[in-house]
Enzyme design. Structure first.
Site, mmCIF file in Angstrom:
data_model
loop_
_atom_site.group_PDB
_atom_site.id
_atom_site.type_symbol
_atom_site.label_atom_id
_atom_site.label_comp_id
_atom_site.label_asym_id
_atom_site.label_seq_id
_atom_site.Cartn_x
_atom_site.Cartn_y
_atom_site.Cartn_z
ATOM 1 N N HIS A 80 0.869 -1.183 0.000
ATOM 2 C CA HIS A 80 0.000 0.000 0.000
ATOM 3 C C HIS A 80 0.900 1.225 0.000
ATOM 4 C CE1 HIS A 80 -3.650 -2.372 0.808
ATOM 5 N NE2 HIS A 80 -2.853 -3.136 1.530
ATOM 6 N N HIS A 250 -2.953 -12.490 1.471
ATOM 7 C CA HIS A 250 -2.658 -12.688 2.905
ATOM 8 C C HIS A 250 -3.474 -13.776 3.601
ATOM 9 C CE1 HIS A 250 -6.092 -9.999 2.968
ATOM 10 N NE2 HIS A 250 -5.378 -8.912 2.774
ATOM 11 N N ASP A 323 2.181 -7.026 2.422
ATOM 12 C CA ASP A 323 1.024 -6.234 2.855
ATOM 13 C C ASP A 323 1.496 -4.983 3.617
ATOM 14 O OD1 ASP A 323 -1.520 -5.307 3.221
ATOM 15 O OD2 ASP A 323 -2.176 -6.902 4.567
ATOM 16 N N HIS A 327 0.739 3.510 8.322
ATOM 17 C CA HIS A 327 -0.214 4.391 8.998
ATOM 18 C C HIS A 327 0.570 5.342 9.879
ATOM 19 C CE1 HIS A 327 -3.888 2.418 7.760
ATOM 20 N NE2 HIS A 327 -3.451 1.242 8.164
HETATM 21 ZN ZN LIG Z 1 -6.258 -7.142 2.436
#
Ligand SMILES: [Zn+2]
Length: 449
Positions: A80, A250, A323, A327
């Site tokens: 991400h 995942h 993954d 944050h």
């Molecule tokens: Zn996910």
């Protein structure tokens, strides 16, 4: 810039060629000229080193490999990067820098940005900006449904044409069976894998962590294993029916592992990835209410962790994906119920996975395969290889060198990881993308932290 790089006396490991998989194999030299690996073998660099005067020159750079591993460039199927929309957590520049520092030459970016990457315009923007930054290459993943709302399919032809390598609504599950069926059929038309975040949201309302003894003890709402398992079971049935390519993101439960194993034994076109944190941590890590350990899917129990390790070792689980989910403290320095799920992963993957190799859980060859050839095959990228004539996309790792995970040394903008403060072993020393150095700490003499 040097015209030639010579890695001297490294242990070059490429399981696709059965190269270096035996720890006793003789060290080799690897010569890179321009974008290409031109020579590999014991003393293959002698001539060019000698011609450079023995210690390198303006034209030839020599990297002494003593004890280091040279791997094909690593590929992450699941990162991400937060751009567009949440650049305070991560942006393309910091995300690609973190990827290069983690040894990744290629990363696939999930579409749950703001706005969602469900159009050609956003995919093109990402490709364009990432190319301008250079270094690690970015491969966008487009959304399956418009706005990730689970209803209307995106224009996958446009997404693919703009550079998307897969589609996923990651963060959300495609729960409607009719939408999932059409999505599988549509994606397969364009030969793109569909990556599912398997979670029956009706079973995980307000869930904070894995549903089990620990959640009961902490008085927190649980995310039961079956919420993953029922979706994986349905999806396998739909994948068989549509003959589409299904990839499970995942995987976290022993039940899902069992379903994937059975599906593969019947020849269904399914693949799966596992994260380092699901291979290393359990729900017990939440006992101190550490929000860094809140992830989705949640950390499970020992039985799941052992099943995941075994499935990765035997190939039921195809690959390792981080993954990477940055944050900021705004989302993490909160009570557990209000904290956002996710942890960073790009820069910790190699040391954490080498730790499992040291423990004898996984072979080095399997780990390398699960981070190189296997993810490449799933999203249709050219498999990185250590062979003469191949593109020079490489990762140099010192497997012995230890370092302490600290905010200062992480390139990612966000520091949300429970491994902060821990000392890990295994350091990425250099990442080379098509002959260009994307990351290099080979000149650093000592670990400063
Ligand atoms: Zn996910």
């Amino acid at each position: 810039m040097h015209e030639a790089l010579v890695f001297r006396g490294v242990r070059a490991v490429d399981p696709s060629r059965d190269l270096g998989t035996d720890p006793r194999s003789a060290p080799v030299d690897v010569v890179v000229e321009g974008k290409v690996i031109t020579r590999i073998g014991p003393h293959a660099g002698d001539a060019i080193v000698k011609a450079s005067g023995g210690s390198g020159s303006a034209r030839v750079r020599i990297i002494e490999g003593a004890g280091s591993l040279l791997l094909p460039g690593l590929i992450d199927l699941h990162a991400h990067v937060r751009e567009p929309g949440q650049e305070y957590k991560e942006d393309l520049r910091s995300g690609l820098a973190a990827a290069a520092a983690g040894g990744f030459t290629d990363i696939c970016a999930m579409p749950n940005t703001r706005p969602v990457n469900d159009t050609r315009a956003i995919t093109e923007m990402l490709v364009y900006k990432a190319r301008a930054i250079g270094g690690t290459r970015l491969h966008p993943i487009g959304a399956i449904t418009v706005g990730q709302k689970g209803e209307t399919l995106t224009e996958m032809a446009d997404l693919k044409d703009a550079g998307a390598v897969a589609v996923s609504d990651d963060g959300y599950c495609v729960t409607r069976s009719d939408v999932m069926r059409r999505a599988l059929e549509y994606a397969s038309t364009f030969d793109m894998p569909l990556i599912q975040h398997a979670e029956d949201h009706a079973l995980t309302v307000d869930a904070q962590m894995h549903e089990g003894a620990v959640s009961t003890r902490l008085g927190l709402r649980g995310w039961p294993r079956v919420a993953e398992d029922v979706i994986v079971a349905r999806d396998v049935i739909l994948a068989e029916y549509t003959r589409a390519r299904y990839h499970l993101a995942h995987v976290s439960t022993l039940g899902a592992v069992r379903i994937i194993r059975e599906a593969k034994s019947r020849g269904i076109n399914v693949t799966a990835e596992v994260t380092p944190h699901h291979l290393l941590l359990t729900d017990a890590a939440l006992l101190g209410y550490d929000t860094a350990c809140k992830v989705n899917p949640p950390l499970r129990e020992d039985a799941d962790l052992l099943a995941l390790r075994e499935a990765l070792a035997d190939g039921t689980i195809d690959c390792i994906a981080t993954d990477h989910a940055p944050h900021s403290p705004l989302e993490k320095d909160l009570e557990l119920s209000a904290a956002a799920p996710g942890m960073i992963g790009l820069e910790l993957c190699i040391p954490l996975m080498l730790g499992l190799v040291d423990k004898g859980v996984l072979s080095l060859a399997r780990v390398v395969d699960a981070l190189t050839r296997s993810p490449a095959r799933i999203v249709g990228l050219p498999p990185p290889q250590l062979r003469e004539g191949a593109e020079a996309s490489l990762t140099l790792v010192d497997p012995i060198r230890s370092w302490t995970v600290s905010p200062e040394r992480l390139r990612t903008k966000s520091k949300n990881t429970p491994f902060l403060g821990q000392t890990v072993r295994g350091m990425v020393m250099m990442t080379l993308v098509a002959g260009v150095i994307a990351f290099d700490v080979t000149a650093d003499k000592a670990d400063k932290t």
